[in-house]
Design a protein around this motif. Structure first.
Motif, PDB file in Angstrom:
ATOM      1  N   PHE A  99       0.835  -1.186   0.000  1.00 15.81           N
ATOM      2  CA  PHE A  99       0.000   0.000   0.000  1.00 15.81           C
ATOM      3  C   PHE A  99       0.873   1.240   0.000  1.00 15.81           C
ATOM      4  O   PHE A  99       1.897   1.289   0.673  1.00 15.81           O
ATOM      5  CB  PHE A  99      -0.903   0.027   1.238  1.00 15.81           C
ATOM      6  N   LEU A 100       0.421   2.210  -0.746  1.00 10.25           N
ATOM      7  CA  LEU A 100       1.100   3.497  -0.754  1.00 10.25           C
ATOM      8  C   LEU A 100       0.363   4.407   0.227  1.00 10.25           C
ATOM      9  O   LEU A 100      -0.848   4.559   0.153  1.00 10.25           O
ATOM     10  CB  LEU A 100       1.064   4.115  -2.147  1.00 10.25           C
ATOM     11  N   THR A 101       1.076   4.946   1.169  1.00 13.78           N
ATOM     12  CA  THR A 101       0.455   5.838   2.134  1.00 13.78           C
ATOM     13  C   THR A 101       1.030   7.238   1.961  1.00 13.78           C
ATOM     14  O   THR A 101       2.158   7.404   1.534  1.00 13.78           O
ATOM     15  CB  THR A 101       0.704   5.368   3.580  1.00 13.78           C
ATOM     16  N   ALA A 102       0.213   8.193   2.272  1.00 14.83           N
ATOM     17  CA  ALA A 102       0.646   9.585   2.162  1.00 14.83           C
ATOM     18  C   ALA A 102       0.407  10.268   3.501  1.00 14.83           C
ATOM     19  O   ALA A 102      -0.519   9.941   4.228  1.00 14.83           O
ATOM     20  CB  ALA A 102      -0.132  10.299   1.069  1.00 14.83           C
TER      21      ALA A 102
END
Length: 123
Positions: free
Chosen positions: A37-40
């Motif tokens: 997952f890409l988290t920001a």
């Protein structure tokens, strides 16, 4: 994957190293890959706006489930489209056209439309 530790005999050992080495052997295919997952990272103000928006989206989903019980087809009420409209009258007419096939009483639909308009004004 299996890990084994072996000792190296004296002729293979380099000075200053221990007599251990690690061998990795495959023990069959990996059946499941872990999802990535890409988290920001957002600022606190941006996160509060996201939470507000998510609250309205979840309320909208729950209310549409109540209006269309049992669900017949997917009704797509786009909040961005509503926010882009100029006046509340245009928003109301758009919502009433989307909800025209609702089997609930007109009073329930009107209450939903009015509540939704109040909620999107706070966004």
């Amino acid at each position: 994957m299996q890990c084994g530790v072996e000792t190296i005999n004296d002729c293979e050992r380099s000075p200053g190293r221990t007599g251990l080495r690690v061998n990795f052997t495959e023990k069959g295919e990996v059946k499941e890959r872990r999802e990535k997952f890409l988290t920001a990272k957002y600022g606190s103000h941006q996160m509060s706006l996201i939470r507000k928006r998510l609250t309205v989206e979840m309320w909208l989903y729950d209310e549409l489930q109540k209006l269309y019980d049992p669900p017949t087809e997917a009704i797509d009420v786009d909040i961005d489209t509503l926010l882009d409209m100029d006046t509340d009258e245009i928003r109301k007419s758009h919502l009433y056209s989307l909800l025209s096939d609702c089997k609930r009483p007109q009073q329930d639909v009107s209450c939903f439309v009015n509540d939704l308009l109040l909620k999107i004004h706070k966004l």
